[in-house]
Design a protein around this motif. Structure first.
Motif, mmCIF file in Angstrom:
data_model
loop_
_atom_site.group_PDB
_atom_site.id
_atom_site.type_symbol
_atom_site.label_atom_id
_atom_site.label_comp_id
_atom_site.label_asym_id
_atom_site.label_seq_id
_atom_site.Cartn_x
_atom_site.Cartn_y
_atom_site.Cartn_z
ATOM 1 N N TYR A 2 0.840 -1.192 0.000
ATOM 2 C CA TYR A 2 0.000 0.000 0.000
ATOM 3 C C TYR A 2 0.875 1.241 0.000
ATOM 4 O O TYR A 2 2.085 1.177 0.215
ATOM 5 C CB TYR A 2 -0.967 0.008 1.185
ATOM 6 C CG TYR A 2 -0.327 0.272 2.534
ATOM 7 C CD1 TYR A 2 -0.175 1.564 3.012
ATOM 8 C CD2 TYR A 2 0.120 -0.780 3.331
ATOM 9 C CE1 TYR A 2 0.402 1.807 4.242
ATOM 10 C CE2 TYR A 2 0.696 -0.550 4.556
ATOM 11 C CZ TYR A 2 0.832 0.752 5.009
ATOM 12 O OH TYR A 2 1.406 0.999 6.223
ATOM 13 N N ALA A 3 0.234 2.380 -0.270
ATOM 14 C CA ALA A 3 0.955 3.646 -0.293
ATOM 15 C C ALA A 3 0.066 4.728 0.301
ATOM 16 O O ALA A 3 -1.161 4.654 0.218
ATOM 17 C CB ALA A 3 1.343 4.013 -1.717
ATOM 18 N N GLY A 9 -4.824 17.797 -1.738
ATOM 19 C CA GLY A 9 -4.611 18.325 -0.400
ATOM 20 C C GLY A 9 -4.972 17.381 0.734
ATOM 21 O O GLY A 9 -4.817 17.738 1.892
ATOM 22 N N GLN A 10 -5.454 16.186 0.445
ATOM 23 C CA GLN A 10 -5.789 15.213 1.475
ATOM 24 C C GLN A 10 -4.963 13.952 1.267
ATOM 25 O O GLN A 10 -4.614 13.602 0.141
ATOM 26 C CB GLN A 10 -7.272 14.841 1.436
ATOM 27 C CG GLN A 10 -8.176 15.903 1.982
ATOM 28 C CD GLN A 10 -9.606 15.384 2.097
ATOM 29 O OE1 GLN A 10 -10.072 14.676 1.227
ATOM 30 N NE2 GLN A 10 -10.275 15.744 3.168
ATOM 31 N N GLN A 11 -4.668 13.263 2.371
ATOM 32 C CA GLN A 11 -3.877 12.035 2.298
ATOM 33 C C GLN A 11 -4.798 10.817 2.373
ATOM 34 O O GLN A 11 -5.723 10.785 3.189
ATOM 35 C CB GLN A 11 -2.867 11.995 3.439
ATOM 36 C CG GLN A 11 -1.841 13.100 3.351
ATOM 37 C CD GLN A 11 -0.899 13.103 4.523
ATOM 38 O OE1 GLN A 11 -0.888 12.171 5.328
ATOM 39 N NE2 GLN A 11 -0.093 14.147 4.626
ATOM 40 N N LEU A 20 -12.108 5.058 -3.628
ATOM 41 C CA LEU A 20 -12.016 6.216 -2.748
ATOM 42 C C LEU A 20 -12.913 7.338 -3.242
ATOM 43 O O LEU A 20 -13.141 7.483 -4.444
ATOM 44 C CB LEU A 20 -10.574 6.747 -2.717
ATOM 45 C CG LEU A 20 -9.471 5.823 -2.227
ATOM 46 C CD1 LEU A 20 -8.128 6.493 -2.436
ATOM 47 C CD2 LEU A 20 -9.672 5.499 -0.772
ATOM 48 N N PHE A 21 -13.402 8.134 -2.306
ATOM 49 C CA PHE A 21 -14.094 9.374 -2.621
ATOM 50 C C PHE A 21 -13.140 10.512 -2.287
ATOM 51 O O PHE A 21 -12.797 10.708 -1.124
ATOM 52 C CB PHE A 21 -15.385 9.517 -1.805
ATOM 53 C CG PHE A 21 -16.477 8.591 -2.247
ATOM 54 C CD1 PHE A 21 -17.261 8.890 -3.344
ATOM 55 C CD2 PHE A 21 -16.715 7.410 -1.573
ATOM 56 C CE1 PHE A 21 -18.275 8.032 -3.757
ATOM 57 C CE2 PHE A 21 -17.717 6.547 -1.963
ATOM 58 C CZ PHE A 21 -18.501 6.869 -3.067
ATOM 59 N N VAL A 22 -12.692 11.252 -3.300
ATOM 60 C CA VAL A 22 -11.772 12.374 -3.103
ATOM 61 C C VAL A 22 -12.514 13.665 -3.441
ATOM 62 O O VAL A 22 -13.584 13.639 -4.050
ATOM 63 C CB VAL A 22 -10.513 12.226 -3.981
ATOM 64 C CG1 VAL A 22 -9.760 10.967 -3.621
ATOM 65 C CG2 VAL A 22 -10.843 12.234 -5.452
ATOM 66 N N VAL A 39 3.541 10.612 -3.717
ATOM 67 C CA VAL A 39 3.431 9.463 -2.823
ATOM 68 C C VAL A 39 4.327 9.733 -1.612
ATOM 69 O O VAL A 39 5.522 9.944 -1.751
ATOM 70 C CB VAL A 39 3.854 8.163 -3.547
ATOM 71 C CG1 VAL A 39 3.795 6.990 -2.601
ATOM 72 C CG2 VAL A 39 2.972 7.933 -4.762
ATOM 73 N N LEU A 40 3.731 9.738 -0.419
ATOM 74 C CA LEU A 40 4.452 10.101 0.787
ATOM 75 C C LEU A 40 5.090 8.905 1.479
ATOM 76 O O LEU A 40 6.106 9.045 2.154
ATOM 77 C CB LEU A 40 3.503 10.816 1.753
ATOM 78 C CG LEU A 40 2.752 12.008 1.163
ATOM 79 C CD1 LEU A 40 1.756 12.544 2.165
ATOM 80 C CD2 LEU A 40 3.703 13.078 0.719
#
Length: 105
Positions: A2-3, A9-11, A20-22, A39-40
């Motif tokens: 996973y990443a 602006g959201q992680q 996902l809902f972004v 990618v953090l």
């Protein structure tokens, strides 16, 4: 595998096959492929790689499932008793639904 990826602006935690809902993304259509390169963090079966601020060469490939999804209605009501002050306000957030196709690291 996973990443942790930053999208608008959201992680988010991105895993293959996850939906996902972004926040609403402009100029996208259903079925379009989108890539996110900020990618953090990447976890490959216990081997964690943390970027400073982003991991070099890592990206997340997504497909847009639904470009505009309206969220639940939120009501904001303010009142001060005995002062004849009442304000009713509300909004509906707009989202884009995406599906994670591939995590490349």
């Amino acid at each position: 595998m996973y990443a942790i990826v930053e999208i608008n602006g959201q992680q988010f935690k991105a895993e293959e096959g996850k939906k996902l809902f972004v926040h609403h993304m402009q100029n996208v259509e259903a079925g379009q492929t989108v890539e996110f390169e900020k990618v953090l963090l990447v976890d490959k079966d216990g081997a964690v790689e943390v970027g400073a601020p982003a991991v070099n060469g890592a990206k997340v490939v997504c497909e847009v499932v639904n470009p505009l999804v309206k969220g639940d209605k939120v009501i904001v009501f303010k009142m001060k008793r005995r002062k004849d002050y009442r304000k009713k306000n509300g909004h509906r957030a707009q989202f884009t639904q995406i599906e994670i196709k591939q995590v490349i690291a």
